[in-house]
Design a protein around this motif. Structure first.
Motif, PDB file in Angstrom:
ATOM      1  N   LEU A   2     -23.094 -22.309  -2.411  1.00  0.00           N
ATOM      2  CA  LEU A   2     -21.806 -22.068  -3.060  1.00  0.00           C
ATOM      3  C   LEU A   2     -20.731 -22.732  -2.200  1.00  0.00           C
ATOM      4  O   LEU A   2     -20.272 -22.164  -1.210  1.00  0.00           O
ATOM      5  CB  LEU A   2     -21.553 -20.564  -3.171  1.00  0.00           C
ATOM      6  N   ALA A   3     -20.363 -23.953  -2.546  1.00  0.00           N
ATOM      7  CA  ALA A   3     -19.380 -24.716  -1.770  1.00  0.00           C
ATOM      8  C   ALA A   3     -17.999 -24.442  -2.351  1.00  0.00           C
ATOM      9  O   ALA A   3     -17.683 -24.890  -3.457  1.00  0.00           O
ATOM     10  CB  ALA A   3     -19.715 -26.206  -1.823  1.00  0.00           C
ATOM     11  N   GLU A   4     -17.212 -23.697  -1.588  1.00  0.00           N
ATOM     12  CA  GLU A   4     -15.961 -23.154  -2.160  1.00  0.00           C
ATOM     13  C   GLU A   4     -14.865 -23.202  -1.108  1.00  0.00           C
ATOM     14  O   GLU A   4     -15.116 -22.937   0.068  1.00  0.00           O
ATOM     15  CB  GLU A   4     -16.274 -21.711  -2.623  1.00  0.00           C
ATOM     16  N   ARG A   5     -13.659 -23.514  -1.546  1.00  0.00           N
ATOM     17  CA  ARG A   5     -12.518 -23.575  -0.635  1.00  0.00           C
ATOM     18  C   ARG A   5     -12.015 -22.175  -0.273  1.00  0.00           C
ATOM     19  O   ARG A   5     -11.588 -21.927   0.845  1.00  0.00           O
ATOM     20  CB  ARG A   5     -11.392 -24.370  -1.293  1.00  0.00           C
ATOM     21  N   ASP A   6     -12.058 -21.264  -1.253  1.00  0.00           N
ATOM     22  CA  ASP A   6     -11.549 -19.908  -1.076  1.00  0.00           C
ATOM     23  C   ASP A   6     -12.666 -19.034  -0.500  1.00  0.00           C
ATOM     24  O   ASP A   6     -13.607 -18.663  -1.202  1.00  0.00           O
ATOM     25  CB  ASP A   6     -11.083 -19.374  -2.441  1.00  0.00           C
ATOM     26  N   ALA A   7     -12.532 -18.698   0.807  1.00  0.00           N
ATOM     27  CA  ALA A   7     -13.614 -17.997   1.503  1.00  0.00           C
ATOM     28  C   ALA A   7     -13.900 -16.621   0.907  1.00  0.00           C
ATOM     29  O   ALA A   7     -15.053 -16.212   0.793  1.00  0.00           O
ATOM     30  CB  ALA A   7     -13.263 -17.877   2.981  1.00  0.00           C
ATOM     31  N   GLU A   8     -12.850 -15.919   0.517  1.00  0.00           N
ATOM     32  CA  GLU A   8     -13.040 -14.576  -0.043  1.00  0.00           C
ATOM     33  C   GLU A   8     -13.884 -14.655  -1.323  1.00  0.00           C
ATOM     34  O   GLU A   8     -14.830 -13.903  -1.528  1.00  0.00           O
ATOM     35  CB  GLU A   8     -11.662 -13.971  -0.335  1.00  0.00           C
ATOM     36  N   ARG A   9     -13.525 -15.619  -2.159  1.00  0.00           N
ATOM     37  CA  ARG A   9     -14.246 -15.836  -3.413  1.00  0.00           C
ATOM     38  C   ARG A   9     -15.686 -16.273  -3.165  1.00  0.00           C
ATOM     39  O   ARG A   9     -16.622 -15.800  -3.797  1.00  0.00           O
ATOM     40  CB  ARG A   9     -13.552 -16.963  -4.188  1.00  0.00           C
ATOM     41  N   GLY A  10     -15.840 -17.189  -2.228  1.00  0.00           N
ATOM     42  CA  GLY A  10     -17.177 -17.711  -1.921  1.00  0.00           C
ATOM     43  C   GLY A  10     -18.087 -16.623  -1.387  1.00  0.00           C
ATOM     44  O   GLY A  10     -19.252 -16.520  -1.786  1.00  0.00           O
ATOM     45  N   LYS A  11     -17.566 -15.781  -0.504  1.00  0.00           N
ATOM     46  CA  LYS A  11     -18.342 -14.680   0.078  1.00  0.00           C
ATOM     47  C   LYS A  11     -18.725 -13.673  -1.000  1.00  0.00           C
ATOM     48  O   LYS A  11     -19.856 -13.171  -1.031  1.00  0.00           O
ATOM     49  CB  LYS A  11     -17.514 -13.985   1.171  1.00  0.00           C
ATOM     50  N   ALA A  12     -17.758 -13.365  -1.871  1.00  0.00           N
ATOM     51  CA  ALA A  12     -18.022 -12.397  -2.948  1.00  0.00           C
ATOM     52  C   ALA A  12     -19.112 -12.926  -3.884  1.00  0.00           C
ATOM     53  O   ALA A  12     -19.994 -12.173  -4.320  1.00  0.00           O
ATOM     54  CB  ALA A  12     -16.732 -12.121  -3.727  1.00  0.00           C
ATOM     55  N   ALA A  13     -19.075 -14.211  -4.157  1.00  0.00           N
ATOM     56  CA  ALA A  13     -20.098 -14.815  -5.027  1.00  0.00           C
ATOM     57  C   ALA A  13     -21.462 -14.762  -4.345  1.00  0.00           C
ATOM     58  O   ALA A  13     -22.474 -14.440  -4.978  1.00  0.00           O
ATOM     59  CB  ALA A  13     -19.716 -16.258  -5.355  1.00  0.00           C
ATOM     60  N   GLU A  14     -21.476 -15.058  -3.051  1.00  0.00           N
ATOM     61  CA  GLU A  14     -22.733 -14.992  -2.284  1.00  0.00           C
ATOM     62  C   GLU A  14     -23.311 -13.571  -2.350  1.00  0.00           C
ATOM     63  O   GLU A  14     -24.506 -13.389  -2.613  1.00  0.00           O
ATOM     64  CB  GLU A  14     -22.463 -15.385  -0.835  1.00  0.00           C
ATOM     65  N   THR A  15     -22.455 -12.576  -2.129  1.00  0.00           N
ATOM     66  CA  THR A  15     -22.900 -11.182  -2.153  1.00  0.00           C
ATOM     67  C   THR A  15     -23.455 -10.818  -3.531  1.00  0.00           C
ATOM     68  O   THR A  15     -24.505 -10.176  -3.640  1.00  0.00           O
ATOM     69  CB  THR A  15     -21.717 -10.241  -1.798  1.00  0.00           C
ATOM     70  N   ALA A  16     -22.768 -11.260  -4.578  1.00  0.00           N
ATOM     71  CA  ALA A  16     -23.198 -10.922  -5.948  1.00  0.00           C
ATOM     72  C   ALA A  16     -24.563 -11.533  -6.264  1.00  0.00           C
ATOM     73  O   ALA A  16     -25.435 -10.874  -6.835  1.00  0.00           O
ATOM     74  CB  ALA A  16     -22.155 -11.410  -6.952  1.00  0.00           C
ATOM     75  N   LEU A  17     -24.764 -12.780  -5.879  1.00  0.00           N
ATOM     76  CA  LEU A  17     -26.049 -13.437  -6.172  1.00  0.00           C
ATOM     77  C   LEU A  17     -27.172 -12.820  -5.346  1.00  0.00           C
ATOM     78  O   LEU A  17     -28.274 -12.596  -5.856  1.00  0.00           O
ATOM     79  CB  LEU A  17     -25.952 -14.946  -5.931  1.00  0.00           C
TER      80      LEU A  17
END
Ligand SMILES: NC(=O)c1ccc[n+]([C@@H]2O[C@H](COP(=O)([O-])OP(=O)(O)OC[C@H]3O[C@@H](n4cnc5c(N)ncnc54)[C@H](O)[C@@H]3O)[C@@H](O)[C@H]2O)c1
Length: 137
Positions: A37-52
């Motif tokens: 998940l290559a993302e500029r917004d760290a909060e969003r990227g982390k949340a996506a990682e956690t969800a997956l």
């Protein structure tokens, strides 16, 4: 529609923190791939990682601003230390904050940012990932 089996494959998806990128990340992860998940917004990227990961999928967040050559290079090299890359989805783009404006209302700074992210970004990421795609066959 049946999904291909992507077990053992690594797929990089830019802008995967939300929206279409996140939806594609879920789909690719469910097909068995290691999803980056290559993302500029760290909060969003982390949340996506956690969800997956909560779904049992192989997912990892990496900070990347697709408009920034150094950020792209560092992120791609980080991903590649774990092995070859088999797929890239150039999804990141500025889709909001732009729509609804007449073209004469767009400032030069906004134009430059849009071009940097939406046009130069996919080229920068593709250029950095290409050697690793070749390695991945
Ligand atoms: N949603 C639509 O109807 C639609 C239609 C046509 C094209 N698109 C394109 O599809 C893509 C995704 O659309 P969406 O609606 O899911 O967008 P979105 O704004 O919901 O999500 C985009 C994601 O990309 C990330 N991002 C933005 N700039 C970035 C950068 N420089 N580096 C890394 N990440 C960055 C954002 O943080 C966000 O998580 C965009 O490129 C958009 O232009 C969307």
């Amino acid at each position: 529609m049946t999904s291909p089996d992507l077990t053992g494959r690594t797929v990089v998806i830019t802008g995967a923190g939300r929206g279409l990128g996140l939806a594609m990340a879920q789909r690719v992860g469910r097909a068995g791939a290691r999803v980056v998940l290559a993302e500029r917004d760290a909060e969003r990227g982390k949340a996506a990682e956690t969800a997956l990961r909560a779904e049992g999928l192989s997912a990892e967040f990496v900070t990347m601003d697709v408009a920034d050559e150094m950020s792209v290079s560092v992120a791609v090299e980080q991903v590649a230390t774990a092995g070859p890359i088999h797929g890239l989805i150039n999804n990141a783009g500025l889709a909001d904050g732009v729509g609804g404006k007449l073209f004469q209302e767009i400032t030069v700074a906004e134009w430059d940012r849009i071009m940097a992210v939406n046009a130069r970004g996919p080229w920068l990421v593709s250029r950095a990932v290409l050697p690793h795609l070749v390695d991945g066959g």
